[in-house]
Enzyme design. Structure first.
Site, mmCIF file in Angstrom:
data_model
loop_
_atom_site.group_PDB
_atom_site.id
_atom_site.type_symbol
_atom_site.label_atom_id
_atom_site.label_comp_id
_atom_site.label_asym_id
_atom_site.label_seq_id
_atom_site.Cartn_x
_atom_site.Cartn_y
_atom_site.Cartn_z
ATOM 1 N N ASP A 36 -25.717 36.581 -28.001
ATOM 2 C CA ASP A 36 -24.282 36.828 -27.818
ATOM 3 C C ASP A 36 -23.573 35.469 -27.755
ATOM 4 O O ASP A 36 -24.173 34.467 -27.370
ATOM 5 C CB ASP A 36 -24.099 37.629 -26.515
ATOM 6 C CG ASP A 36 -22.642 37.760 -26.129
ATOM 7 O OD1 ASP A 36 -21.876 38.359 -26.900
ATOM 8 O OD2 ASP A 36 -22.248 37.241 -25.057
ATOM 9 N N ASP A 38 -19.656 34.440 -26.728
ATOM 10 C CA ASP A 38 -18.812 34.058 -25.587
ATOM 11 C C ASP A 38 -19.457 34.454 -24.265
ATOM 12 O O ASP A 38 -19.835 35.606 -24.059
ATOM 13 C CB ASP A 38 -17.438 34.723 -25.708
ATOM 14 C CG ASP A 38 -16.632 34.137 -26.837
ATOM 15 O OD1 ASP A 38 -15.999 33.098 -26.649
ATOM 16 O OD2 ASP A 38 -16.662 34.721 -27.946
ATOM 17 N N ASP A 214 -24.521 38.441 -21.838
ATOM 18 C CA ASP A 214 -23.925 38.348 -20.490
ATOM 19 C C ASP A 214 -23.114 39.579 -20.121
ATOM 20 O O ASP A 214 -22.797 39.805 -18.960
ATOM 21 C CB ASP A 214 -22.995 37.126 -20.395
ATOM 22 C CG ASP A 214 -21.709 37.318 -21.180
ATOM 23 O OD1 ASP A 214 -21.780 37.764 -22.347
ATOM 24 O OD2 ASP A 214 -20.630 37.044 -20.625
HETATM 25 O O1 LIG Z 1 -19.287 39.365 -27.849
HETATM 26 P P1 LIG Z 1 -18.807 38.056 -27.378
HETATM 27 O O2 LIG Z 1 -19.293 36.910 -28.225
HETATM 28 O O3 LIG Z 1 -19.110 37.838 -25.915
HETATM 29 O O4 LIG Z 1 -17.247 38.108 -27.581
HETATM 30 C C1 LIG Z 1 -16.396 38.864 -26.701
HETATM 31 C C2 LIG Z 1 -14.981 38.393 -26.910
HETATM 32 O O5 LIG Z 1 -14.998 36.984 -26.692
HETATM 33 C C3 LIG Z 1 -13.787 36.261 -26.915
HETATM 34 O O6 LIG Z 1 -12.880 36.591 -25.894
HETATM 35 C C4 LIG Z 1 -13.363 36.275 -24.600
HETATM 36 O O7 LIG Z 1 -13.639 34.882 -24.531
HETATM 37 C C5 LIG Z 1 -12.486 34.016 -24.602
HETATM 38 C C6 LIG Z 1 -12.977 32.584 -24.620
HETATM 39 O O8 LIG Z 1 -13.798 32.318 -23.526
HETATM 40 C C7 LIG Z 1 -11.569 34.339 -23.414
HETATM 41 O O9 LIG Z 1 -10.443 33.474 -23.428
HETATM 42 C C8 LIG Z 1 -11.134 35.794 -23.530
HETATM 43 O O10 LIG Z 1 -10.308 36.153 -22.421
HETATM 44 C C9 LIG Z 1 -12.351 36.701 -23.532
HETATM 45 O O11 LIG Z 1 -11.956 38.040 -23.771
HETATM 46 C C10 LIG Z 1 -13.218 36.545 -28.271
HETATM 47 O O12 LIG Z 1 -11.953 35.954 -28.370
HETATM 48 C C11 LIG Z 1 -13.165 38.038 -28.574
HETATM 49 O O13 LIG Z 1 -12.821 38.231 -29.937
HETATM 50 C C12 LIG Z 1 -14.511 38.665 -28.336
HETATM 51 O O14 LIG Z 1 -14.433 40.069 -28.551
#
Ligand SMILES: O=P(O)(O)OC[C@H]1O[C@H](O[C@H]2O[C@H](CO)[C@@H](O)[C@H](O)[C@H]2O)[C@H](O)[C@@H](O)[C@@H]1O
Length: 267
Positions: A36, A38, A214
Site C-alpha cells: 500500500d 499512503d 495500514d
Molecule cells: O491506498 P492508499 O495508497 O493508502 O491511498 C489512500 C488515499 O491516499 C491519499 O490520501 C490520503 O493521503 C494524503 C497524503 O498523506 C492525505 O493528505 C489525505 O488526507 C489522505 O486521504 C490519496 O490522495 C488518495 O487518492 C488515496 O485514496
C-alpha cells in the site's frame, strides 16, 4: 552507503539487519510483494500534494521489482499516473484507484467509467463543496473523485452525507467514507478483488503473497493473502489479519531496504 564500505570499516551495514517487526526477507523469486502507498510506504501528509517521497524509495522499489521478476505491486487509491510521477523509474505493477486501474508491464487496464461524462459531472459537483470550506480538497481521479477533510475533521460527517447525496444521482457509484477522505468510486471496484485478480496473472501467479498495509481498506486483501499461505505486515496498532507489525512508514521503508539487499538479509 554501500554494504561493502561498512564491512571494510568493520561495521555491519544497517540494511543487513532485520529489526524487530521486520520479518526476515522472503525468497523474492517466489514472492508476490504487495505494498500500500499512503501511510504504508510513504508518511501521511496534510494534503495529497504535500506527500514527500524520500529519494531512495523509487530505487528500492525498482530493485525489489527486479529481484522479484516484476512481481511487486503498489496498491493504492491514487491514480496510476500519480504513482508513476511519485516513483520515477519504478517498473513494477500498480493497482490504482483501489482497483479501478491496473498497470502490469505495459498493460494498463482502466475501468470503463474512467474518463466518463459521469465522472466529470460528479467531480464538478464535488468541487462545489469547497465553497463550504476552502480547506476541503478535491482530488479528481480517473474513475471517481475524493474529497479530503483531514484539515477540517469536524466536517467529515457532513461531507459523507453530501457525497452520499451526490452518489444517489449516479447509481453505478458507491460512496466510501474513509477517516481522512470521502470518495466516490465505481460500485464494482474494491482492492481485495483487484489483488485476487492480480495474483492470478503473470508474473504474480503461483507466488506466495506478502502484503504491507495500514488501512482498514487493506484488511480484506490481507485476509485473503494470509488465507492463501502468505503473510501480512500491518503498519500501526489497529486490529488486523496481519501477523507482523511495524510502527510507521519509515520502518516499512527500512524493512524493504533490507529485503532489497538479499545478500545481507536474514535467512
Ligand atoms: O491506498 P492508499 O495508497 O493508502 O491511498 C489512500 C488515499 O491516499 C491519499 O490520501 C490520503 O493521503 C494524503 C497524503 O498523506 C492525505 O493528505 C489525505 O488526507 C489522505 O486521504 C490519496 O490522495 C488518495 O487518492 C488515496 O485514496
Amino acid at each position: 552507503m554501500y554494504p561493502q564500505f561498512y564491512e571494510m570499516m568493520g561495521f555491519q551495514h544497517p540494511g543487513g539487519v532485520c529489526f524487530e517487526g521486520c520479518p526476515p526477507a522472503p525468497n523474492l523469486s517466489t514472492t508476490a510483494l504487495l505494498i500500500d502507498f499512503d501511510g504504508t510506504l510513504i508518511d501521511m501528509a496534510e494534503t495529497p500534494d504535500q506527500t514527500f517521497v524520500p529519494k531512495e524509495v523509487p530505487e528500492t522499489m525498482s530493485r525489489l521489482a527486479e529481484a522479484a521478476g516484476g512481481a511487486v505491486a503498489v496498491i493504492t487509491g491514487r491514480s496510476v499516473d500519480e504513482v508513476r510521477r511519485l516513483l520515477p523509474g519504478y517498473t513494477g505493477a500498480i493497482v490504482g484507484g483501489h482497483g479501478a486501474e491496473v498497470l502490469v508491464g505495459t498493460d494498463h487496464w482502466v475501468h470503463p467509467l474512467a474518463g466518463s461524462e459521469t465522472v466529470a459531472k460528479m467531480t464538478q459537483i464535488a468541487h462545489a463543496l469547497t465553497a463550504l470550506d476552502p480547506r476541503l480538497i478535491v482530488e479528481p481521479k480517473p474513475a471517481g473523485v475524493a474529497v479530503h477533510c483531514l484539515r477540517v475533521p469536524e466536517m467529515h460527517s457532513r461531507i459523507c452525507k453530501f457525497m452520499d447525496a451526490i452518489r444517489q444521482q449516479f447509481p453505478e457509484f458507491d460512496v466510501c467514507c474513509g477517516r481522512r477522505a470521502v470518495e466516490l468510486r465505481p460500485r464494482d471496484v474494491n482492492r481485495a478483488d483487484a489483488v485476487i485478480r492480480l495474483l492470478d496473472r503473470t508474473p504474480f501467479k503461483g507466488r506466495r503473497p506478502v502484503y504491507f498495509g495500514d488501512d482498514q481498506l487493506d484488511e480484506r486483501a490481507m485476509e485473503y493473502v494470509v488465507g492463501t499461505g502468505g503473510f501480512a505486515i500491518k503498519v500501526g496498532d489497529a486490529e488486523s489479519y496481519a501477523s507482523h507489525r511495524l510502527r510507521g512508514s519509515k520502518e516499512v521503508r527500512d524493512c524493504l531496504e533490507v529485503w532489497s539487499t538479499p545478500r545481507r538479509s536474514a535467512a
